[in-house]
Motif scaffolding. Structure first.
Motif, mmCIF file in Angstrom:
data_model
loop_
_atom_site.group_PDB
_atom_site.id
_atom_site.type_symbol
_atom_site.label_atom_id
_atom_site.label_comp_id
_atom_site.label_asym_id
_atom_site.label_seq_id
_atom_site.Cartn_x
_atom_site.Cartn_y
_atom_site.Cartn_z
ATOM 1 N N GLU A 1 1.080 -1.687 -0.238
ATOM 2 C CA GLU A 1 -0.508 -0.159 0.376
ATOM 3 C C GLU A 1 0.649 1.345 -0.304
ATOM 4 O O GLU A 1 0.734 2.411 -0.935
ATOM 5 C CB GLU A 1 -0.997 0.161 1.439
ATOM 6 N N LEU A 2 2.153 1.407 0.587
ATOM 7 C CA LEU A 2 2.577 2.253 0.620
ATOM 8 C C LEU A 2 3.661 1.882 -0.570
ATOM 9 O O LEU A 2 3.845 3.041 -1.285
ATOM 10 C CB LEU A 2 4.301 2.244 1.744
ATOM 11 N N PHE A 3 4.187 1.306 -0.852
ATOM 12 C CA PHE A 3 5.347 0.849 -2.342
ATOM 13 C C PHE A 3 4.545 1.862 -3.434
ATOM 14 O O PHE A 3 5.522 2.044 -4.129
ATOM 15 C CB PHE A 3 6.253 -0.418 -1.675
ATOM 16 N N ARG A 4 4.083 1.053 -3.854
ATOM 17 C CA ARG A 4 3.408 1.113 -4.603
ATOM 18 C C ARG A 4 2.818 2.616 -5.061
ATOM 19 O O ARG A 4 3.009 2.882 -6.438
ATOM 20 C CB ARG A 4 1.308 1.019 -4.906
ATOM 21 N N LYS A 5 2.889 3.714 -4.372
ATOM 22 C CA LYS A 5 3.349 4.932 -4.998
ATOM 23 C C LYS A 5 4.661 5.719 -4.493
ATOM 24 O O LYS A 5 4.522 7.056 -4.275
ATOM 25 C CB LYS A 5 1.816 5.977 -4.381
ATOM 26 N N LEU A 6 5.267 4.673 -4.118
ATOM 27 C CA LEU A 6 6.872 5.189 -3.434
ATOM 28 C C LEU A 6 7.553 5.783 -4.573
ATOM 29 O O LEU A 6 8.065 3.987 -5.369
ATOM 30 C CB LEU A 6 6.883 4.862 -2.241
ATOM 31 N N THR A 7 8.313 6.997 -4.910
ATOM 32 C CA THR A 7 9.652 6.554 -6.098
ATOM 33 C C THR A 7 11.524 6.721 -5.588
ATOM 34 O O THR A 7 11.401 7.338 -4.351
ATOM 35 C CB THR A 7 9.438 7.810 -7.369
ATOM 36 N N VAL A 8 11.983 5.884 -5.784
ATOM 37 C CA VAL A 8 13.267 6.121 -5.816
ATOM 38 C C VAL A 8 14.200 6.815 -5.962
ATOM 39 O O VAL A 8 13.790 6.362 -7.702
ATOM 40 C CB VAL A 8 13.677 4.259 -4.742
ATOM 41 N N VAL A 9 14.758 8.159 -5.891
ATOM 42 C CA VAL A 9 15.694 8.264 -6.520
ATOM 43 C C VAL A 9 17.015 8.116 -6.360
ATOM 44 O O VAL A 9 17.359 7.855 -5.172
ATOM 45 C CB VAL A 9 15.673 9.880 -6.678
ATOM 46 N N GLN A 10 17.416 7.264 -7.774
ATOM 47 C CA GLN A 10 19.596 6.152 -6.442
ATOM 48 C C GLN A 10 20.304 7.354 -7.738
ATOM 49 O O GLN A 10 20.295 7.199 -8.188
ATOM 50 C CB GLN A 10 19.182 5.133 -6.857
ATOM 51 N N MET A 11 21.234 8.557 -7.118
ATOM 52 C CA MET A 11 22.257 8.313 -7.267
ATOM 53 C C MET A 11 23.290 7.456 -7.523
ATOM 54 O O MET A 11 23.229 6.054 -7.278
ATOM 55 C CB MET A 11 23.271 9.018 -6.334
ATOM 56 N N PRO A 12 23.596 7.460 -9.184
ATOM 57 C CA PRO A 12 24.431 6.111 -9.649
ATOM 58 C C PRO A 12 25.805 6.141 -8.742
ATOM 59 O O PRO A 12 26.491 7.057 -8.696
ATOM 60 C CB PRO A 12 24.690 6.301 -11.001
ATOM 61 N N TYR A 13 26.359 4.541 -8.589
ATOM 62 C CA TYR A 13 27.631 4.170 -8.172
ATOM 63 C C TYR A 13 28.419 4.765 -9.802
ATOM 64 O O TYR A 13 28.071 4.206 -10.925
ATOM 65 C CB TYR A 13 28.030 2.958 -7.813
ATOM 66 N N TRP A 14 29.318 5.238 -9.227
ATOM 67 C CA TRP A 14 30.662 5.269 -9.987
ATOM 68 C C TRP A 14 31.991 4.560 -9.965
ATOM 69 O O TRP A 14 32.518 4.785 -9.313
ATOM 70 C CB TRP A 14 30.809 6.573 -10.614
ATOM 71 N N LEU B 1 28.369 4.703 -16.377
ATOM 72 C CA LEU B 1 26.760 4.429 -16.013
ATOM 73 C C LEU B 1 25.661 3.723 -16.678
ATOM 74 O O LEU B 1 25.508 2.722 -16.156
ATOM 75 C CB LEU B 1 26.118 6.518 -16.203
ATOM 76 N N ALA B 2 26.654 2.798 -17.767
ATOM 77 C CA ALA B 2 26.315 2.101 -18.695
ATOM 78 C C ALA B 2 26.441 0.780 -17.998
ATOM 79 O O ALA B 2 25.036 -0.442 -17.708
ATOM 80 C CB ALA B 2 27.177 1.749 -19.884
ATOM 81 N N GLU B 3 27.081 0.550 -17.339
ATOM 82 C CA GLU B 3 28.012 -1.091 -16.591
ATOM 83 C C GLU B 3 26.895 -1.378 -15.457
ATOM 84 O O GLU B 3 26.349 -1.977 -14.784
ATOM 85 C CB GLU B 3 28.907 -0.915 -16.053
ATOM 86 N N PHE B 4 26.636 0.771 -15.170
ATOM 87 C CA PHE B 4 25.651 0.390 -13.114
ATOM 88 C C PHE B 4 24.994 -0.228 -14.471
ATOM 89 O O PHE B 4 23.238 -0.553 -12.819
ATOM 90 C CB PHE B 4 25.578 2.019 -12.922
ATOM 91 N N ILE B 5 23.503 0.460 -15.216
ATOM 92 C CA ILE B 5 22.329 -0.046 -15.709
ATOM 93 C C ILE B 5 22.418 -1.727 -15.762
ATOM 94 O O ILE B 5 20.904 -1.908 -16.040
ATOM 95 C CB ILE B 5 21.840 1.088 -16.633
ATOM 96 N N LYS B 6 22.971 -1.274 -16.570
ATOM 97 C CA LYS B 6 22.960 -2.495 -16.933
ATOM 98 C C LYS B 6 22.582 -3.436 -15.399
ATOM 99 O O LYS B 6 22.597 -4.764 -16.182
ATOM 100 C CB LYS B 6 24.332 -3.432 -17.404
ATOM 101 N N GLY B 7 23.808 -3.691 -14.726
ATOM 102 C CA GLY B 7 23.380 -3.942 -13.192
ATOM 103 C C GLY B 7 22.583 -3.677 -12.503
ATOM 104 O O GLY B 7 22.047 -5.264 -12.273
ATOM 105 N N VAL B 8 21.076 -2.796 -12.938
ATOM 106 C CA VAL B 8 20.083 -2.851 -12.004
ATOM 107 C C VAL B 8 19.316 -3.834 -12.854
ATOM 108 O O VAL B 8 18.904 -4.141 -12.548
ATOM 109 C CB VAL B 8 20.071 -1.386 -12.582
ATOM 110 N N LYS B 9 19.260 -3.965 -13.588
ATOM 111 C CA LYS B 9 18.626 -4.927 -14.789
ATOM 112 C C LYS B 9 19.328 -6.456 -14.777
ATOM 113 O O LYS B 9 17.993 -6.863 -14.297
ATOM 114 C CB LYS B 9 19.538 -4.865 -16.718
ATOM 115 N N ILE B 10 20.379 -6.834 -14.448
ATOM 116 C CA ILE B 10 20.211 -7.735 -14.188
ATOM 117 C C ILE B 10 19.713 -8.152 -12.557
ATOM 118 O O ILE B 10 18.826 -9.558 -12.433
ATOM 119 C CB ILE B 10 21.770 -8.326 -14.247
ATOM 120 N N GLY B 11 20.156 -7.277 -11.348
ATOM 121 C CA GLY B 11 19.527 -6.959 -10.186
ATOM 122 C C GLY B 11 17.769 -7.391 -9.914
ATOM 123 O O GLY B 11 17.794 -8.468 -9.518
#
Length: 350
Positions: free
Chosen positions: A165-178, A216-226
């Motif tokens: 009920e809470l998490f459906r309306k919650l957006t996470v803004v995550q700074m990427p790791y570099w 950034l591309a490697e970070f996003i690839k990791g996000v997709k895999i996870g």
């Protein structure tokens, strides 16, 4: 009396040895027919259940009421022995665990035995939260039938509030790791898994300035895999359909401008803010009324201080502690859920 004892897979031998010590005059068979996680115990000790449950390796003890050949007609006929243990005003369900090859399925047993028990007792069937469970354990050519209370420990019960009920309306803004490519991908996987685990409304990957495109591309690839690895587990574990969390990329400052303009609730997690205990009452109330909640999580360094002015709350989750990048989302969301649930329960009492 005979008991079916259940353990973690591979722990049945250890449990059997301890049962022999606790019940020296009993017959104990570990891994009947080679099936792991099972021990069959025969004992005349009146306190057998209590003594067996004192063994930590034991997860469940099921006293056997009826033992019949593993044939569906014999199992259904055993309903007469089961019926006296279920009251007319109680609800029940039949659950069958079948091991071995048979000419019928577990669902066949559930349907046929359930219909017979209902005919004899007049009790209603409740597959979700029954008062009693008719447990059928089929091991090879034998069927062991029991009546046990509804599960003590359940994932989903009416008294638990659905955290989604809470998490459906919650957006996470995550700074990427570099930095190092392998590290970027590794941290991305952990963050992707975390965001998907909580089934948040959206994950926004938000650099605060120009950064290396390949990092950034490697970070996003990791996000997709996870994300995909966690989503696969959710599909197998949950009785409902689970969608993948939308993932997007956006400049951190533009996220603040846009969400602030849209009058969304902005929360920044940072040690410079007040503790959660200081603001929890107002924070929980505002989360309850908010259409969307935006939670900002740093990476390697915190959220830029200039954005604090635009946040509704800047919260220190654990004073004198700094969370690792991969712990940011779980720490923030679990903390917010705890204060949110407390608020919901206080509203129910009122």
């Amino acid at each position: 009396m005979k008991f079916i004892v259940k353990t973690q897979r591979g722990m049945e031998g250890v449990a059997a040895n301890y049962i022999r010590e606790a019940l020296p005059n009993s017959k104990v068979q570990a891994s009947p027919l080679g099936y792991y996680g099972l021990v069959i115990v025969e004992s005349d000790d009146e306190n057998a259940v209590e003594k067996i449950l004192e063994i930590p390796e034991v997860e469940r003890v099921i006293p056997v009421l009826v033992e019949v050949p593993a044939e569906i007609e014999e199992i259904v006929n055993a309903a007469e022995n089961v019926a006296p243990f279920i009251g007319e005003n109680e609800t029940f369900a039949v659950k069958t665990k079948r091991r071995g090859k048979h000419g019928f399925s577990s669902l066949d047993v559930n349907r046929s035995l359930g219909a017979k028990v209902q005919e004899l007792t007049g009790a209603d069937v409740n597959l979700s939260w029954p008062d009693k469970v008719v447990q059928v354990e089929i091991i090879g050519d034998k069927a062991y039938i029991s009546v046990v209370p509804g599960e003590e420990f359940r994932k989903f019960t009416p008294d638990k509030i659905d955290a989604r009920e809470l998490f459906r309306k919650l957006t996470v803004v995550q700074m990427p790791y570099w930095g190092d490519y392998k590290a970027c991908r590794s941290f991305g996987e952990k963050i992707g898994r975390a965001a998907q685990a909580f089934e948040v409304k959206e994950l926004i990957i938000a650099p605060k300035e120009k950064m290396d495109a390949f990092e950034l591309a490697e970070f996003i690839k990791g996000v997709k895999i996870g994300q995909e690895s966690r989503h696969q587990i959710q599909r197998e574990a949950y009785p409902w359909k689970v969608e993948k969390v939308p993932v997007s990329v956006w400049d951190l400052y533009q996220v603040v401008r846009d969400k602030r303009r849209a009058k969304r609730l902005l929360i920044i997690t940072d040690p410079k803010g007040p503790t959660l205990a200081e603001v929890k009452d107002n924070l929980a109330r505002d989360m309850f009324h908010a259409k969307e909640i935006i939670v900002f999580v740093g990476s390697r360094e915190g959220i830029p201080r200039g954005l604090f002015r635009f946040a509704d709350y800047v919260v220190d989750l654990a004073p004198y502690m700094t969370f690792a990048t991969e712990h940011g989302i779980p720490a923030a969301l679990v903390s917010l859920w705890e204060v949110y649930e407390e608020y919901l329960r206080s509203r129910e009492k009122e």
